[in-house]
Design a protein around this motif. Structure first.
Motif, PDB file in Angstrom:
ATOM      1  N   GLY A 242      65.089  29.708 -55.112  1.00 51.76           N
ATOM      2  CA  GLY A 242      66.178  29.745 -56.076  1.00 51.76           C
ATOM      3  C   GLY A 242      65.691  29.496 -57.488  1.00 51.76           C
ATOM      4  N   ALA A 243      66.468  29.931 -58.443  1.00 50.38           N
ATOM      5  CA  ALA A 243      66.091  29.770 -59.842  1.00 50.38           C
ATOM      6  C   ALA A 243      66.215  28.326 -60.294  1.00 50.38           C
ATOM      7  CB  ALA A 243      66.964  30.668 -60.724  1.00 50.38           C
ATOM      8  N   HIS A 244      67.360  27.697 -59.983  1.00 49.32           N
ATOM      9  CA  HIS A 244      67.670  26.382 -60.531  1.00 49.32           C
ATOM     10  C   HIS A 244      67.886  25.346 -59.425  1.00 49.32           C
ATOM     11  CE1 HIS A 244      69.387  29.445 -63.354  1.00 49.32           C
ATOM     12  NE2 HIS A 244      68.665  28.749 -64.208  1.00 49.32           N
ATOM     13  N   GLN A 245      67.753  24.091 -59.804  1.00 49.07           N
ATOM     14  CA  GLN A 245      68.138  23.010 -58.919  1.00 49.07           C
ATOM     15  C   GLN A 245      69.631  23.167 -58.628  1.00 49.07           C
ATOM     16  OE1 GLN A 245      66.421  22.616 -61.765  1.00 49.07           O
ATOM     17  NE2 GLN A 245      64.467  21.726 -61.153  1.00 49.07           N
ATOM     18  N   ASP A 246      69.990  23.192 -57.376  1.00 54.32           N
ATOM     19  CA  ASP A 246      71.322  23.340 -56.750  1.00 54.32           C
ATOM     20  C   ASP A 246      71.621  24.758 -56.294  1.00 54.32           C
ATOM     21  OD1 ASP A 246      72.452  24.806 -58.929  1.00 54.32           O
ATOM     22  OD2 ASP A 246      73.836  23.228 -59.505  1.00 54.32           O
ATOM     23  N   ASP A 247      70.823  25.751 -56.714  1.00 50.78           N
ATOM     24  CA  ASP A 247      71.051  27.122 -56.249  1.00 50.78           C
ATOM     25  C   ASP A 247      70.893  27.230 -54.730  1.00 50.78           C
ATOM     26  OD1 ASP A 247      71.671  28.219 -58.696  1.00 50.78           O
ATOM     27  OD2 ASP A 247      69.648  28.962 -59.104  1.00 50.78           O
ATOM     28  N   LEU A 248      69.861  26.601 -54.192  1.00 49.70           N
ATOM     29  CA  LEU A 248      69.584  26.706 -52.763  1.00 49.70           C
ATOM     30  C   LEU A 248      70.748  26.193 -51.933  1.00 49.70           C
ATOM     31  CD1 LEU A 248      65.908  25.395 -52.749  1.00 49.70           C
ATOM     32  CD2 LEU A 248      66.661  27.779 -52.566  1.00 49.70           C
ATOM     33  N   GLU A 249      71.305  25.071 -52.371  1.00 57.33           N
ATOM     34  CA  GLU A 249      72.375  24.435 -51.611  1.00 57.33           C
ATOM     35  C   GLU A 249      73.655  25.258 -51.663  1.00 57.33           C
ATOM     36  OE1 GLU A 249      69.095  22.098 -51.955  1.00 57.33           O
ATOM     37  OE2 GLU A 249      70.187  22.925 -53.674  1.00 57.33           O
TER      38      GLU A 249
ATOM     39  N   ALA B 149      66.933  17.714 -50.594  1.00 65.74           N
ATOM     40  CA  ALA B 149      65.958  18.008 -49.537  1.00 65.74           C
ATOM     41  C   ALA B 149      65.917  16.893 -48.495  1.00 65.74           C
ATOM     42  CB  ALA B 149      64.578  18.209 -50.152  1.00 65.74           C
ATOM     43  N   ARG B 150      66.046  15.667 -48.954  1.00 62.54           N
ATOM     44  CA  ARG B 150      66.064  14.526 -48.012  1.00 62.54           C
ATOM     45  C   ARG B 150      67.323  14.578 -47.148  1.00 62.54           C
ATOM     46  NH1 ARG B 150      68.253   9.865 -46.978  1.00 62.54           N
ATOM     47  NH2 ARG B 150      69.717  10.042 -48.734  1.00 62.54           N
ATOM     48  N   LEU B 151      68.480  14.769 -47.791  1.00 64.93           N
ATOM     49  CA  LEU B 151      69.738  14.816 -47.053  1.00 64.93           C
ATOM     50  C   LEU B 151      69.750  15.975 -46.053  1.00 64.93           C
ATOM     51  CD1 LEU B 151      72.337  14.159 -49.910  1.00 64.93           C
ATOM     52  CD2 LEU B 151      71.854  12.651 -47.977  1.00 64.93           C
ATOM     53  N   GLY B 152      69.213  17.117 -46.465  1.00 66.24           N
ATOM     54  CA  GLY B 152      69.233  18.311 -45.625  1.00 66.24           C
ATOM     55  C   GLY B 152      68.094  18.397 -44.637  1.00 66.24           C
ATOM     56  N   ARG B 153      67.200  17.403 -44.653  1.00 66.57           N
ATOM     57  CA  ARG B 153      66.050  17.353 -43.725  1.00 66.57           C
ATOM     58  C   ARG B 153      65.177  18.598 -43.846  1.00 66.57           C
ATOM     59  NH1 ARG B 153      69.309  15.322 -38.248  1.00 66.57           N
ATOM     60  NH2 ARG B 153      70.345  13.533 -39.221  1.00 66.57           N
ATOM     61  N   TYR B 154      64.875  18.974 -45.087  1.00 68.19           N
ATOM     62  CA  TYR B 154      64.023  20.131 -45.305  1.00 68.19           C
ATOM     63  C   TYR B 154      62.602  19.843 -44.811  1.00 68.19           C
ATOM     64  CZ  TYR B 154      67.639  21.496 -48.766  1.00 68.19           C
ATOM     65  OH  TYR B 154      68.807  21.809 -49.417  1.00 68.19           O
ATOM     66  N   ALA B 155      61.905  20.885 -44.439  1.00 67.80           N
ATOM     67  CA  ALA B 155      60.477  20.739 -44.126  1.00 67.80           C
ATOM     68  C   ALA B 155      59.717  20.328 -45.364  1.00 67.80           C
ATOM     69  CB  ALA B 155      59.922  22.054 -43.583  1.00 67.80           C
ATOM     70  N   LEU B 156      60.113  20.907 -46.506  1.00 72.45           N
ATOM     71  CA  LEU B 156      59.491  20.589 -47.785  1.00 72.45           C
ATOM     72  C   LEU B 156      60.345  21.149 -48.900  1.00 72.45           C
ATOM     73  CD1 LEU B 156      57.925  23.408 -48.983  1.00 72.45           C
ATOM     74  CD2 LEU B 156      56.600  22.949 -46.928  1.00 72.45           C
ATOM     75  N   GLN B 157      60.141  20.602 -50.085  1.00 73.93           N
ATOM     76  CA  GLN B 157      60.798  21.103 -51.291  1.00 73.93           C
ATOM     77  C   GLN B 157      59.734  21.263 -52.364  1.00 73.93           C
ATOM     78  OE1 GLN B 157      64.125  22.003 -52.257  1.00 73.93           O
ATOM     79  NE2 GLN B 157      63.011  22.668 -54.072  1.00 73.93           N
ATOM     80  N   VAL B 158      59.606  22.483 -52.886  1.00 75.25           N
ATOM     81  CA  VAL B 158      58.642  22.765 -53.948  1.00 75.25           C
ATOM     82  C   VAL B 158      59.407  23.023 -55.237  1.00 75.25           C
ATOM     83  CG1 VAL B 158      56.796  24.288 -54.743  1.00 75.25           C
ATOM     84  CG2 VAL B 158      57.010  23.759 -52.302  1.00 75.25           C
ATOM     85  N   GLN B 159      58.972  22.399 -56.322  1.00 73.10           N
ATOM     86  CA  GLN B 159      59.562  22.654 -57.629  1.00 73.10           C
ATOM     87  C   GLN B 159      58.451  23.140 -58.547  1.00 73.10           C
ATOM     88  OE1 GLN B 159      62.943  20.478 -58.797  1.00 73.10           O
ATOM     89  NE2 GLN B 159      62.659  18.888 -57.240  1.00 73.10           N
TER      90      GLN B 159
ATOM     91  N   ARG C  55      79.169  19.657 -48.163  1.00 80.45           N
ATOM     92  CA  ARG C  55      79.746  19.042 -49.361  1.00 80.45           C
ATOM     93  C   ARG C  55      78.734  18.126 -50.048  1.00 80.45           C
ATOM     94  NH1 ARG C  55      84.573  17.953 -51.702  1.00 80.45           N
ATOM     95  NH2 ARG C  55      85.603  19.282 -50.170  1.00 80.45           N
ATOM     96  N   GLN C  56      78.059  17.298 -49.286  1.00 82.78           N
ATOM     97  CA  GLN C  56      77.115  16.329 -49.849  1.00 82.78           C
ATOM     98  C   GLN C  56      75.969  17.010 -50.586  1.00 82.78           C
ATOM     99  OE1 GLN C  56      75.921  14.036 -46.439  1.00 82.78           O
ATOM    100  NE2 GLN C  56      77.964  13.149 -46.155  1.00 82.78           N
ATOM    101  N   LEU C  57      75.536  18.144 -50.073  1.00 80.44           N
ATOM    102  CA  LEU C  57      74.392  18.826 -50.676  1.00 80.44           C
ATOM    103  C   LEU C  57      74.705  19.387 -52.052  1.00 80.44           C
ATOM    104  CD1 LEU C  57      72.784  20.721 -47.661  1.00 80.44           C
ATOM    105  CD2 LEU C  57      71.845  18.768 -48.910  1.00 80.44           C
ATOM    106  N   ILE C  58      75.978  19.599 -52.348  1.00 72.43           N
ATOM    107  CA  ILE C  58      76.347  20.047 -53.690  1.00 72.43           C
ATOM    108  C   ILE C  58      76.737  18.858 -54.559  1.00 72.43           C
ATOM    109  CG2 ILE C  58      77.818  21.612 -55.025  1.00 72.43           C
ATOM    110  CD1 ILE C  58      78.161  23.270 -52.475  1.00 72.43           C
TER     111      ILE C  58
END
Length: 279
Positions: free
Chosen positions: A25-32, A87-97, A195-198
């Protein structure tokens, strides 16, 4: 500057090797907002893992309320922290910024290093399913990020292409796509998590944009208005465009590809009007 966060703390190489689904995604929150289908599919799975990639640095965000006096650097840090918390809440494998300024993403010459980084991530993670922005989105940075992603994907041999590549909704929905070519992704699992992820992106929600109500409302509306003559099979849907044809050897340009969808929409709309118009 690229930063990787692994919520469960395992080694980065191991975290990348387990990835099955990825969103860029382009921005923080786009993925969610646009890749929740992938996040939910992996949330309690032992075999599926979601990787998030956020391209821009979070600078230039609107600032009101508690954030109105934030400097660019403070806002960047806040948005990075929010994305990692998602990423923590959603239990992602990883988050790259990747931390690339929007202006650099939009410039083809200046974004060569970004394309290299995206190619490297795609090779290392080899996702089976990939969620991207869609080429009919109306946000310039979203289209620029999509273009860089397509450049990176086209460098890969076909054997490394994802099985599915979805172009998803953010700054323009895809309700106008013909139902036969529209990909409907169920997103009604784990409603509290959705809801929490947004909500975690307080710097954006508190800035005068109720993304929580807007994103969740769109999903509910998509499910209700998807089919007029059948009962809903899901309570929430996001719509996507199939982008896999853009990776073929003799693929059309993204512009020509989208033109085909627009032409079909135009034809279908006008024919329906003419069918019932008074003679």
């Amino acid at each position: 500057m690229s930063r990787m966060y692994v919520p469960d703390g395992i080694a980065e190489a191991q975290a990348m090797s387990r990835v099955t689904r990825m969103g860029i995604g382009a921005h923080q929150d786009d993925l969610e907002i646009f890749a929740y289908h992938g996040i939910a599919a992996c949330y309690e799975s032992e075999d599926e893992w979601f990787a998030g990639v956020t391209v821009t640095d979070g600078g230039g965000s609107a600032r009101v309320g508690p954030y109105q006096d934030f400097t660019d650097e403070e806002m960047k840090a806040k948005r990075v922290a929010e994305q990692n918390e998602a990423a923590r809440l959603g239990r992602y494998a990883l988050q790259v910024q990747l931390g690339v300024p929007s202006s650099q993403v939009k410039d083809h010459e200046s974004s060569r290093a970004l394309v290299d980084d995206l190619e490297a991530l795609l090779r290392s993670c080899s996702p089976r399913v990939l969620y991207l922005h869609n080429p009919a989105d109306k946000h310039d940075t979203h289209i620029a990020v999509l273009s860089r992603c397509l450049e990176a994907l086209r460098r890969l041999p076909p054997a490394l292409h994802p099985e599915a590549v979805y172009g998803c909704e953010v700054w323009r929905d895809l309700d106008w796509l013909d139902d036969g070519r529209k990909i409907a992704l169920p997103v009604d699992a784990y409603p509290d998590l959705a809801r929490q992820l947004i909500e975690v992106f307080d710097s954006q929600v508190a800035g005068g944009k109720d993304y929580v109500a807007a994103a969740l409302g769109r999903r509910f509306a998509n499910a209700t208005f998807f089919q007029s003559h059948s009962v809903d099979t899901a309570k929430a849907l996001t719509f996507a465009m199939d982008l896999k044809p853009l990776l073929a050897e003799h693929a059309p340009s993204p512009a020509d590809y989208v033109k085909g969808f627009i032409d079909h929409f135009k034809m279908d709309t006008l024919q329906r009007i003419e069918r019932f118009a008074a003679k």
